[in-house]
Design a protein around this motif. Sequence first.
Motif, PDB file in Angstrom:
ATOM      1  N   LEU A  71       0.839  -1.202   0.000  1.00 16.39           N
ATOM      2  CA  LEU A  71       0.000   0.000   0.000  1.00 16.39           C
ATOM      3  C   LEU A  71       0.875   1.254   0.000  1.00 16.39           C
ATOM      4  N   PHE A  72       1.925   1.213   0.799  1.00 20.83           N
ATOM      5  CA  PHE A  72       2.853   2.345   0.850  1.00 20.83           C
ATOM      6  C   PHE A  72       3.530   2.555  -0.505  1.00 20.83           C
ATOM      7  N   MET A  73       3.934   1.454  -1.149  1.00 19.86           N
ATOM      8  CA  MET A  73       4.586   1.553  -2.469  1.00 19.86           C
ATOM      9  C   MET A  73       3.597   2.057  -3.525  1.00 19.86           C
ATOM     10  N   ASP A  74       2.329   1.641  -3.433  1.00 26.51           N
ATOM     11  CA  ASP A  74       1.318   2.148  -4.371  1.00 26.51           C
ATOM     12  C   ASP A  74       1.158   3.666  -4.218  1.00 26.51           C
ATOM     13  N   ASN A  75       1.115   4.104  -2.977  1.00 30.64           N
ATOM     14  CA  ASN A  75       1.015   5.554  -2.732  1.00 30.64           C
ATOM     15  C   ASN A  75       2.262   6.281  -3.230  1.00 30.64           C
ATOM     16  N   MET A  76       3.404   5.643  -3.045  1.00 36.93           N
ATOM     17  CA  MET A  76       4.667   6.229  -3.529  1.00 36.93           C
ATOM     18  C   MET A  76       4.630   6.344  -5.052  1.00 36.93           C
ATOM     19  N   GLU A  77       4.106   5.348  -5.741  1.00 38.21           N
ATOM     20  CA  GLU A  77       4.003   5.378  -7.208  1.00 38.21           C
ATOM     21  C   GLU A  77       3.094   6.509  -7.670  1.00 38.21           C
ATOM     22  N   LYS A  78       1.974   6.697  -6.966  1.00 40.26           N
ATOM     23  CA  LYS A  78       1.063   7.801  -7.304  1.00 40.26           C
ATOM     24  C   LYS A  78       1.755   9.138  -7.119  1.00 40.26           C
ATOM     25  N   LEU A  79       2.484   9.266  -6.024  1.00 45.92           N
ATOM     26  CA  LEU A  79       3.223  10.498  -5.755  1.00 45.92           C
ATOM     27  C   LEU A  79       4.295  10.734  -6.823  1.00 45.92           C
ATOM     28  N   LEU A  80       4.993   9.679  -7.201  1.00 49.83           N
ATOM     29  CA  LEU A  80       6.013   9.781  -8.249  1.00 49.83           C
ATOM     30  C   LEU A  80       5.386  10.192  -9.582  1.00 49.83           C
ATOM     31  N   SER A  81       4.263   9.597  -9.899  1.00 51.60           N
ATOM     32  CA  SER A  81       3.578   9.920 -11.150  1.00 51.60           C
ATOM     33  C   SER A  81       3.177  11.394 -11.172  1.00 51.60           C
ATOM     34  N   HIS A  82       2.639  11.854 -10.055  1.00 54.48           N
ATOM     35  CA  HIS A  82       2.246  13.268  -9.948  1.00 54.48           C
ATOM     36  C   HIS A  82       3.471  14.180 -10.078  1.00 54.48           C
ATOM     37  N   CYS A  83       4.524  13.806  -9.416  1.00 51.54           N
ATOM     38  CA  CYS A  83       5.745  14.615  -9.456  1.00 51.54           C
ATOM     39  C   CYS A  83       6.355  14.620 -10.860  1.00 51.54           C
ATOM     40  N   GLN A  84       6.312  13.483 -11.554  1.00 52.61           N
ATOM     41  CA  GLN A  84       6.821  13.434 -12.928  1.00 52.61           C
ATOM     42  C   GLN A  84       6.015  14.370 -13.828  1.00 52.61           C
ATOM     43  N   GLN A  85       4.712  14.428 -13.607  1.00 53.60           N
ATOM     44  CA  GLN A  85       3.874  15.341 -14.385  1.00 53.60           C
ATOM     45  C   GLN A  85       4.251  16.797 -14.102  1.00 53.60           C
ATOM     46  N   GLU A  86       4.515  17.088 -12.832  1.00 52.69           N
ATOM     47  CA  GLU A  86       4.957  18.443 -12.471  1.00 52.69           C
ATOM     48  C   GLU A  86       6.272  18.798 -13.173  1.00 52.69           C
ATOM     49  N   VAL A  87       7.184  17.843 -13.236  1.00 51.86           N
ATOM     50  CA  VAL A  87       8.475  18.067 -13.899  1.00 51.86           C
ATOM     51  C   VAL A  87       8.254  18.345 -15.389  1.00 51.86           C
ATOM     52  N   ILE A  88       7.383  17.567 -16.015  1.00 52.43           N
ATOM     53  CA  ILE A  88       7.098  17.758 -17.446  1.00 52.43           C
ATOM     54  C   ILE A  88       6.515  19.143 -17.680  1.00 52.43           C
ATOM     55  N   GLU A  89       5.567  19.543 -16.842  1.00 51.55           N
ATOM     56  CA  GLU A  89       4.943  20.861 -16.990  1.00 51.55           C
ATOM     57  C   GLU A  89       5.952  21.979 -16.746  1.00 51.55           C
ATOM     58  N   ALA A  90       6.775  21.820 -15.719  1.00 48.87           N
ATOM     59  CA  ALA A  90       7.784  22.843 -15.414  1.00 48.87           C
ATOM     60  C   ALA A  90       8.804  22.955 -16.543  1.00 48.87           C
ATOM     61  N   ARG A  91       9.205  21.815 -17.112  1.00 51.31           N
ATOM     62  CA  ARG A  91      10.152  21.830 -18.232  1.00 51.31           C
ATOM     63  C   ARG A  91       9.530  22.519 -19.444  1.00 51.31           C
ATOM     64  N   TYR A  92       8.259  22.215 -19.717  1.00 48.71           N
ATOM     65  CA  TYR A  92       7.571  22.836 -20.853  1.00 48.71           C
ATOM     66  C   TYR A  92       7.489  24.348 -20.669  1.00 48.71           C
ATOM     67  N   LYS A  93       7.088  24.777 -19.479  1.00 50.37           N
ATOM     68  CA  LYS A  93       6.989  26.218 -19.211  1.00 50.37           C
ATOM     69  C   LYS A  93       8.359  26.885 -19.346  1.00 50.37           C
ATOM     70  N   MET A  94       9.375  26.227 -18.821  1.00 45.41           N
ATOM     71  CA  MET A  94      10.723  26.777 -18.902  1.00 45.41           C
ATOM     72  C   MET A  94      11.160  26.906 -20.365  1.00 45.41           C
ATOM     73  N   ASN A  95      10.872  25.893 -21.190  1.00 44.69           N
ATOM     74  CA  ASN A  95      11.245  25.943 -22.604  1.00 44.69           C
ATOM     75  C   ASN A  95      10.485  27.041 -23.355  1.00 44.69           C
ATOM     76  N   VAL A  96       9.197  27.199 -23.047  1.00 44.43           N
ATOM     77  CA  VAL A  96       8.407  28.269 -23.678  1.00 44.43           C
ATOM     78  C   VAL A  96       8.982  29.630 -23.314  1.00 44.43           C
ATOM     79  N   LEU A  97       9.282  29.818 -22.047  1.00 39.58           N
ATOM     80  CA  LEU A  97       9.841  31.102 -21.612  1.00 39.58           C
ATOM     81  C   LEU A  97      11.242  31.330 -22.173  1.00 39.58           C
ATOM     82  N   GLN A  98      11.978  30.261 -22.401  1.00 38.95           N
ATOM     83  CA  GLN A  98      13.295  30.398 -23.025  1.00 38.95           C
ATOM     84  C   GLN A  98      13.143  30.890 -24.465  1.00 38.95           C
ATOM     85  N   GLU A  99      12.155  30.366 -25.176  1.00 35.06           N
ATOM     86  CA  GLU A  99      11.886  30.818 -26.546  1.00 35.06           C
ATOM     87  C   GLU A  99      11.492  32.296 -26.556  1.00 35.06           C
TER      88      GLU A  99
END
Length: 147
Positions: A71-99
């Motif tokens: 159960l703890f690992m499942d919650n960790m996976e959900k947290l990781l998935s959410h955090c990976q999405q945040e990283v993708i969004e932050a990278r996209y925003k950073m690239n747009v602002l760089q342009e």
Amino acid sequence: MIYQYKFEKILTIKEKEKRDALSKYNAALKTFEKVAEKLYKLLKKKEDLLEFQQEKLRNGLSVQEIRHHQLFMDNMEKLLSHCQQEVIEARYKMNVLQEVLLERNIEVKKYEKMKENEFLTFLDVIKEAENKQMDEISIRQFFSKGR
């Protein structure tokens, strides 16, 4: 004659836009770094937990403890998935602002180049006027000595 660049106000505005774009890009970069570091720490924590769980499995665990870890690992996976999405969004925003920053930088460079070319033309006009004035002085001196 005093040189006055006709697009000075526009250049000033473009430089301000460039500074604003730079500050937004730097903020996005810091956000990206913060979120990426958070993801790294979560991945490291997951790796440590997997090692811990493997060690516990070797020594023997009750079914309740296995369920708890799963159960703890499942919650960790959900947290990781959410955090990976945040990283993708932050990278996209950073690239747009760089342009945007690159575009602003190009605009400023264009106006600076125009200013430089206009100033060189201004210097040529002044030099030509000085040469004409020197020619007139030379002609007057020649005629005054010739009499």
